[in-house]
Design a protein around this motif. Structure first.
Motif, PDB file in Angstrom:
ATOM      1  N   THR A  23       0.825  -1.207   0.000  1.00  0.00           N
ATOM      2  CA  THR A  23       0.000   0.000   0.000  1.00  0.00           C
ATOM      3  C   THR A  23       0.857   1.253   0.000  1.00  0.00           C
TER       4      THR A  23
ATOM      5  N   TYR B 217       2.550   1.591  -3.339  1.00  0.00           N
ATOM      6  CA  TYR B 217       1.645   2.097  -4.380  1.00  0.00           C
ATOM      7  C   TYR B 217       1.542   3.616  -4.325  1.00  0.00           C
TER       8      TYR B 217
ATOM      9  N   ALA C 179       2.853   5.861  -7.318  1.00  0.00           N
ATOM     10  CA  ALA C 179       1.829   6.595  -8.065  1.00  0.00           C
ATOM     11  C   ALA C 179       2.226   8.059  -8.222  1.00  0.00           C
TER      12      ALA C 179
ATOM     13  N   SER D  44      -8.410  -2.865  -6.629  1.00  0.00           N
ATOM     14  CA  SER D  44      -7.037  -3.038  -6.140  1.00  0.00           C
ATOM     15  C   SER D  44      -6.148  -3.650  -7.216  1.00  0.00           C
TER      16      SER D  44
ATOM     17  N   PHE E 261      -2.857  -1.880  -9.357  1.00  0.00           N
ATOM     18  CA  PHE E 261      -1.488  -2.381  -9.483  1.00  0.00           C
ATOM     19  C   PHE E 261      -1.149  -2.737 -10.933  1.00  0.00           C
TER      20      PHE E 261
ATOM     21  N   LEU F 182      -0.277   0.658 -12.414  1.00  0.00           N
ATOM     22  CA  LEU F 182       1.014   1.100 -11.875  1.00  0.00           C
ATOM     23  C   LEU F 182       2.150   0.352 -12.569  1.00  0.00           C
TER      24      LEU F 182
ATOM     25  N   LEU G 157       3.477  -6.447 -10.427  1.00  0.00           N
ATOM     26  CA  LEU G 157       2.944  -5.850  -9.193  1.00  0.00           C
ATOM     27  C   LEU G 157       1.543  -6.379  -8.882  1.00  0.00           C
TER      28      LEU G 157
END
Length: 480
Positions: free
Chosen positions: A167, A170, A174, A274, A278, A281, A291
């Motif tokens: 988390t 991320y 980001a 979720s 990822f 990302l 990821l």
């Protein structure tokens, strides 16, 4: 003396212990779909005006009832007697039913992404098959936890820690993506107005899910008495917890707005958001699906361990924390290994009933959203007991001495407790209104009906059990 000092917990350690249990990446995703970028303002208001006093109240309750382990039912029992203590234990257990079913759902979704690398499972599973697989996983883990309980608790700790790291990763990646040549913010027309939620009926129906995301502070209550200077250090720990939670929720929500247009969020975002996050990302940093797969494995490990431990803990807690006066003999019965088999059967039966109600919903995504929103009704409802118990000890503060005290003035402390109770009750009531469907449609009324039915069945059984137990005692000639 030196040996005793080693048992103390420092306030930064307590704050970190609390942080891992209070908030997760999925909590940010769920509420982002509900409120878009406006959720950032909601997080800040809720954390400052609700979470800080909530956590500090829990600290005083844990200090007052430290000899009883600081459990929620013991707080109510210690202030208003055995009967309400029993009913608190029952409602706490009943609230766990939708939670463990939702956890089993998340396991199915996680395996779908791990095997397919996409949301293809949603198109290939009927609602009945989704419910059946969820139930099979659910029942299987009742047997699995019996043989691997110790290792599953360890896996839960590892999975929770890994989830926390992913988390944080991320959020930083980001924001880092904005520095890349192709980096941009997907949310259009970004301004301060974007961050202000629209205070309409839909908004108020989503507050319960916000509270569901951040409740759980009562789990750290027993550690208050293990601090060297709880009066000074416990508030520091809770303020640090709030600051970290604000950082994660605010910047986490903004990070989602970088990759997803907050004005046009995918319909299945609560279930798959979720994984989408990822994936995007990974694409931004040319890492492929690596990821996403890391998140899927972490999610499965954590949810499986959590499911197994919860199934055992919630059933044992119900049986051991109520007693023969309020529970029928059959539910109190254990086998030669000390396992409450009939308690497990009751848990499975009610879980199957909840899943059965969801079978008639149109698709897998709707089932997932409905179960999640059901948690946003029942879980805040149980949290009301915390504020109720706190108000009782401040009404009679001389009777309940405490090493740590939240607000010295009893009337002011009582008023803050009442404020939190009113907010939670209103969030619970508004949460009954379906969120993810068109108001006035047949699907809206069906979800409204099964929300009410679920509450009546799960909570109503709590009134029936003492009646059965009383009838058994009369039959055996036992007087109260």
């Amino acid at each position: 003396m030196e040996k005793e000092k080693k048992t103390f917990i420092s306030w930064p350690v307590l704050a970190l212990m609390s942080f891992v249990t209070v908030i997760g990446f999925d909590d940010i995703v769920y509420n982002f779909q509900n409120q878009g970028m406006g959720v950032i303002t909601s997080w800040i208001i809720l954390l400052l005006l609700y979470v800080i006093p909530y956590s500090l109240m829990v600290g005083q309750l844990g200090s007052v009832f430290n000899s009883e382990g600081g459990g929620l039912s013991s707080w109510v029992r210690g202030t208003r007697g055995e009967k309400l203590g029993y009913f608190t234990a029952w409602t706490y257990w009943a609230a766990s039913i939708p939670y463990v079913v939702d956890t089993a759902n998340a396991v199915v979704v996680g395996f779908g992404w791990l095997l397919n690398g996409s949301n293809a499972l949603e198109d290939s599973l009927s609602t009945a098959m989704f419910a059946l697989i969820t139930l099979i996983i659910f029942v299987s883990f009742i047997f699995i936890q019996r043989f691997f309980k110790g290792s599953l608790e360890f896996l839960g700790l590892v999975g929770g820690g890994a989830m926390f790291i992913l988390t944080i990763l991320y959020v930083f990646m980001a924001f880092g993506s904005l520095l890349t040549p192709s980096g941009h913010i997907a949310t259009t027309n970004m301004s301060w107005r974007t961050l202000i939620p629209k205070f309409d009926l839909h908004y108020f129906t989503t507050i319960g899910l916000l509270i569901y995301a951040i409740n759980g502070a009562e789990l750290i209550a027993p550690f208050v008495t293990k601090m060297k200077r709880p009066k000074k250090d416990f508030p520091k720990a809770m303020i640090m917890l709030t600051v970290m939670t604000i950082f994660l929720t605010v910047f986490g929500s903004f990070a989602l707005g970088i990759f997803f247009n907050a004005h046009n969020i995918p319909n299945d975002f609560k279930m798959n958001g979720s994984y989408y996050a990822f994936l995007r990302l990974g694409d931004q940093f040319h890492m492929g699906s690596w990821l996403m797969y890391a998140f899927a494995v972490t999610q499965i490990v954590y949810m499986c361990a959590l499911l197994a431990v919860l199934l055992d803990a919630m059933t044992r807690m119900l049986i051991s924390d109520t007693g023969a006066r309020y529970m029928p003999k059959k539910l109190l019965k254990v086998n030669k290994d000390g396992l409450p088999i009939n308690g497990y059967i009751l848990t499975c039966t009610l879980s199957a009933f909840i899943l059965f109600l969801g079978v008639f919903l149109p698709d897998m995504n709707t089932i997932f959203n409905w179960l999640l929103n059901l948690n946003g009704i029942i879980s805040p409802g149980v949290t009301c007991w915390i504020f109720f118990a706190f108000m009782q000890i401040r009404k009679n503060s001389d009777k309940y001495p405490s090493e740590y005290v939240f607000i010295k003035n009893d009337k002011l402390a009582y008023a803050v407790g009442l404020w939190c109770l009113v907010v939670t009750v209103l969030a619970t009531i508004f949460g009954i209104i379906p969120q993810d469907v068109t108001m006035g449609s047949s699907l809206f009324y069906y979800q409204l009906a099964i929300n009410i039915i679920s509450i009546i069945v799960l909570i109503g059984l709590g009134f029936i059990m003492p009646m059965i137990a009383e009838r058994e005692r009369k039959k055996d000639g036992i007087k109260d």
